[in-house]
Design an enzyme around this catalytic site. Sequence first.
Site, PDB file in Angstrom:
ATOM      1  N   HIS A 158      30.124  45.007  34.338  1.00  0.00           N
ATOM      2  CA  HIS A 158      29.979  43.642  33.865  1.00  0.00           C
ATOM      3  C   HIS A 158      28.844  43.838  32.811  1.00  0.00           C
ATOM      4  O   HIS A 158      27.824  44.509  33.027  1.00  0.00           O
ATOM      5  CB  HIS A 158      29.301  43.116  35.318  1.00  0.00           C
ATOM      6  CG  HIS A 158      30.059  42.932  36.603  1.00  0.00           C
ATOM      7  ND1 HIS A 158      29.865  42.643  37.704  1.00  0.00           N
ATOM      8  CD2 HIS A 158      31.446  43.313  36.703  1.00  0.00           C
ATOM      9  CE1 HIS A 158      30.717  42.388  38.548  1.00  0.00           C
ATOM     10  NE2 HIS A 158      31.726  43.145  37.821  1.00  0.00           N
ATOM     11  N   ASP A 213      39.476  39.002  34.979  1.00  0.00           N
ATOM     12  CA  ASP A 213      39.355  38.855  36.271  1.00  0.00           C
ATOM     13  C   ASP A 213      39.753  37.394  36.503  1.00  0.00           C
ATOM     14  O   ASP A 213      39.273  36.512  35.930  1.00  0.00           O
ATOM     15  CB  ASP A 213      38.108  39.029  36.752  1.00  0.00           C
ATOM     16  CG  ASP A 213      37.829  38.900  38.200  1.00  0.00           C
ATOM     17  OD1 ASP A 213      38.459  37.982  38.861  1.00  0.00           O
ATOM     18  OD2 ASP A 213      37.274  39.789  38.961  1.00  0.00           O
ATOM     19  N   HIS A 239      37.410  34.909  38.064  1.00  0.00           N
ATOM     20  CA  HIS A 239      36.306  34.894  37.217  1.00  0.00           C
ATOM     21  C   HIS A 239      36.698  33.854  36.071  1.00  0.00           C
ATOM     22  O   HIS A 239      35.985  32.941  35.812  1.00  0.00           O
ATOM     23  CB  HIS A 239      35.763  36.038  36.473  1.00  0.00           C
ATOM     24  CG  HIS A 239      35.041  36.989  37.540  1.00  0.00           C
ATOM     25  ND1 HIS A 239      34.603  38.225  37.162  1.00  0.00           N
ATOM     26  CD2 HIS A 239      35.016  36.909  38.691  1.00  0.00           C
ATOM     27  CE1 HIS A 239      34.169  38.711  38.273  1.00  0.00           C
ATOM     28  NE2 HIS A 239      34.486  38.103  39.326  1.00  0.00           N
ATOM     29  N   HIS A 280      42.221  41.985  36.989  1.00  0.00           N
ATOM     30  CA  HIS A 280      41.630  41.930  38.216  1.00  0.00           C
ATOM     31  C   HIS A 280      42.362  40.508  38.711  1.00  0.00           C
ATOM     32  O   HIS A 280      41.967  39.574  38.499  1.00  0.00           O
ATOM     33  CB  HIS A 280      40.118  41.675  38.549  1.00  0.00           C
ATOM     34  CG  HIS A 280      39.303  43.123  38.319  1.00  0.00           C
ATOM     35  ND1 HIS A 280      37.988  42.798  37.924  1.00  0.00           N
ATOM     36  CD2 HIS A 280      39.698  44.204  38.344  1.00  0.00           C
ATOM     37  CE1 HIS A 280      37.561  44.384  37.806  1.00  0.00           C
ATOM     38  NE2 HIS A 280      38.410  44.887  37.996  1.00  0.00           N
ATOM     39  N   HIS A 304      35.177  51.478  38.516  1.00  0.00           N
ATOM     40  CA  HIS A 304      34.188  50.242  38.414  1.00  0.00           C
ATOM     41  C   HIS A 304      32.816  50.711  38.514  1.00  0.00           C
ATOM     42  O   HIS A 304      32.381  51.568  39.400  1.00  0.00           O
ATOM     43  CB  HIS A 304      34.368  49.408  39.373  1.00  0.00           C
ATOM     44  CG  HIS A 304      33.909  47.985  39.154  1.00  0.00           C
ATOM     45  ND1 HIS A 304      32.751  47.728  38.825  1.00  0.00           N
ATOM     46  CD2 HIS A 304      34.425  46.631  39.262  1.00  0.00           C
ATOM     47  CE1 HIS A 304      32.268  46.370  38.624  1.00  0.00           C
ATOM     48  NE2 HIS A 304      33.694  45.830  38.654  1.00  0.00           N
ATOM     49  N   ARG A 346      25.298  49.516  44.420  1.00  0.00           N
ATOM     50  CA  ARG A 346      24.008  49.169  44.323  1.00  0.00           C
ATOM     51  C   ARG A 346      23.233  50.148  43.333  1.00  0.00           C
ATOM     52  O   ARG A 346      22.089  49.957  42.843  1.00  0.00           O
ATOM     53  CB  ARG A 346      23.155  48.940  45.400  1.00  0.00           C
ATOM     54  CG  ARG A 346      23.583  48.041  46.556  1.00  0.00           C
ATOM     55  CD  ARG A 346      22.816  47.117  47.089  1.00  0.00           C
ATOM     56  NE  ARG A 346      23.076  45.767  47.299  1.00  0.00           N
ATOM     57  CZ  ARG A 346      22.792  44.699  46.507  1.00  0.00           C
ATOM     58  NH1 ARG A 346      22.285  44.867  45.445  1.00  0.00           N
ATOM     59  NH2 ARG A 346      23.518  43.777  46.780  1.00  0.00           N
ATOM     60  N   TYR A 379      27.593  47.279  40.182  1.00  0.00           N
ATOM     61  CA  TYR A 379      27.644  45.846  39.716  1.00  0.00           C
ATOM     62  C   TYR A 379      26.003  45.541  39.411  1.00  0.00           C
ATOM     63  O   TYR A 379      25.734  44.554  38.868  1.00  0.00           O
ATOM     64  CB  TYR A 379      28.281  44.860  40.485  1.00  0.00           C
ATOM     65  CG  TYR A 379      27.983  44.799  42.018  1.00  0.00           C
ATOM     66  CD1 TYR A 379      26.855  44.195  42.707  1.00  0.00           C
ATOM     67  CD2 TYR A 379      29.176  45.335  42.793  1.00  0.00           C
ATOM     68  CE1 TYR A 379      26.813  44.285  43.935  1.00  0.00           C
ATOM     69  CE2 TYR A 379      29.132  45.378  44.358  1.00  0.00           C
ATOM     70  CZ  TYR A 379      27.786  44.829  44.567  1.00  0.00           C
ATOM     71  OH  TYR A 379      27.636  44.863  46.093  1.00  0.00           O
ATOM     72  N   GLU A 386      41.060  42.454  44.225  1.00  0.00           N
ATOM     73  CA  GLU A 386      39.471  42.716  44.837  1.00  0.00           C
ATOM     74  C   GLU A 386      39.409  41.549  45.785  1.00  0.00           C
ATOM     75  O   GLU A 386      38.339  40.833  45.590  1.00  0.00           O
ATOM     76  CB  GLU A 386      38.573  42.734  43.649  1.00  0.00           C
ATOM     77  CG  GLU A 386      38.728  43.678  42.437  1.00  0.00           C
ATOM     78  CD  GLU A 386      37.768  43.277  41.169  1.00  0.00           C
ATOM     79  OE1 GLU A 386      37.662  42.034  40.892  1.00  0.00           O
ATOM     80  OE2 GLU A 386      36.643  44.127  41.079  1.00  0.00           O
ATOM     81  N   HIS A 445      35.768  35.547  45.523  1.00  0.00           N
ATOM     82  CA  HIS A 445      37.052  35.954  45.647  1.00  0.00           C
ATOM     83  C   HIS A 445      37.914  35.524  46.846  1.00  0.00           C
ATOM     84  O   HIS A 445      37.054  35.155  47.899  1.00  0.00           O
ATOM     85  CB  HIS A 445      37.334  37.541  45.481  1.00  0.00           C
ATOM     86  CG  HIS A 445      36.833  37.761  44.179  1.00  0.00           C
ATOM     87  ND1 HIS A 445      36.774  39.320  43.855  1.00  0.00           N
ATOM     88  CD2 HIS A 445      35.826  37.485  43.292  1.00  0.00           C
ATOM     89  CE1 HIS A 445      36.334  39.284  42.706  1.00  0.00           C
ATOM     90  NE2 HIS A 445      35.659  38.518  42.212  1.00  0.00           N
ATOM     91  N   ASP A 476      32.620  32.480  41.269  1.00  0.00           N
ATOM     92  CA  ASP A 476      32.682  34.091  41.464  1.00  0.00           C
ATOM     93  C   ASP A 476      32.601  34.104  43.249  1.00  0.00           C
ATOM     94  O   ASP A 476      31.939  35.138  43.675  1.00  0.00           O
ATOM     95  CB  ASP A 476      31.681  34.843  40.875  1.00  0.00           C
ATOM     96  CG  ASP A 476      31.986  36.433  41.070  1.00  0.00           C
ATOM     97  OD1 ASP A 476      33.210  36.622  41.759  1.00  0.00           O
ATOM     98  OD2 ASP A 476      31.422  37.264  40.417  1.00  0.00           O
ATOM     99  N   GLU A 534      34.319  43.204  31.568  1.00  0.00           N
ATOM    100  CA  GLU A 534      34.755  42.244  32.338  1.00  0.00           C
ATOM    101  C   GLU A 534      34.471  40.851  32.341  1.00  0.00           C
ATOM    102  O   GLU A 534      33.372  40.425  31.838  1.00  0.00           O
ATOM    103  CB  GLU A 534      34.486  42.674  33.973  1.00  0.00           C
ATOM    104  CG  GLU A 534      35.192  41.679  34.954  1.00  0.00           C
ATOM    105  CD  GLU A 534      34.877  42.105  36.434  1.00  0.00           C
ATOM    106  OE1 GLU A 534      34.544  43.161  36.827  1.00  0.00           O
ATOM    107  OE2 GLU A 534      35.524  41.384  37.304  1.00  0.00           O
TER     108      GLU A 534
HETATM  109 ZN    ZN Z   1      33.915  38.675  41.050  1.00  0.00          ZN
HETATM  110 FE    FE Z   2      36.465  41.624  39.125  1.00  0.00          FE
HETATM  111 FE    FE Z   3      33.742  43.549  38.743  1.00  0.00          FE
END
Ligand code: ZN
Ligand code: FE
Ligand code: FE
Length: 278
Positions: free
Chosen positions: A107, A176, A179, A211, A67, A37, A70, A256, A226, A224, A142
């Site tokens: 992202h 990804d 994605h 990913h 990473h 966060r 996000y 992920e 997963h 989105d 990504e």
């Molecule tokens: Zn995702």
């Molecule tokens: Fe990803």
């Molecule tokens: Fe990501």
Amino acid sequence: MLTIGCHLSAAKGYTHMAEESKLIGANTFQFFTRNPRGGKAKEIDEQDIQKFLERARTYDIHIILAHAPYTLNCASADKSIREFAKNTMKDDLKRLEYTPNNLYNFHPGSHVGQGVEVGIKNIIEILNEVLTQEQTTTVLLETMAGKGSEIGRNFEELKQIIEGVNLKEKLGVCLDTCHVNDAGYDIIHDLDGVLQKFDTIIGLDKLKAIHINDSMNIIGAHKDRHQKIGEGTIGTEAFARIINHPSLKNLPFFLETPNTLEGYAKEIALLKKLYKEE
Ligand code: ZN
Ligand code: FE
Ligand code: FE
């Protein structure tokens, strides 16, 4: 050899992530540079880094992926949100030089109403401020599912960002699988076609990481969510083709999926079984 790992918690440091990877049969891993966060990063522990670099050699971990949180939004209309993203990325890149020659994924951001063009312009502006000639880290954009006003929902948008950046050699793309499926690319029935498109628009030389996630949603859902490998709409057979594709098989793959360490170990064993050594 298949380069495969999963997303791990960075709370106990780099050495711990190397040990966990070894334990589950992985030879790489991904981690958040700080609380996803945002917020403050943990102090760099140089002893841990030294130990990790040694372990990485013995365990044959030759590339890892950091990473970004996000919640960063480089595309935001709000200047203070963009400042925060910029400063966080700058700080992350500085810290990542303790473990040189690795990857940093983020992202691209959401334009939240002001339009894709303005959003892309904002992302380019930040990248031009944070990337340096001296850095050894490659920064990855990504591919996104295109939920809400997410930028990076197609290869053209990523291409536009790369075009605007001065230090292009410091930039790459992380694809990804969940994605791109949710964004509408048919990697199940037409993997070749999708990769050809990627090559024509961006260039496969820019593709640096995958990913590897199954999806809870059908192609083009822009959702989105997963799913575990083989338990979603993409399916095991498609993943066997993905990890063995000549343009992909030497890239690092990062899981992920919604999983425990034990579950990741199972997915890694499955993918290793499906992988054809040259
Ligand atoms: Zn995702
Ligand atoms: Fe990803
Ligand atoms: Fe990501």
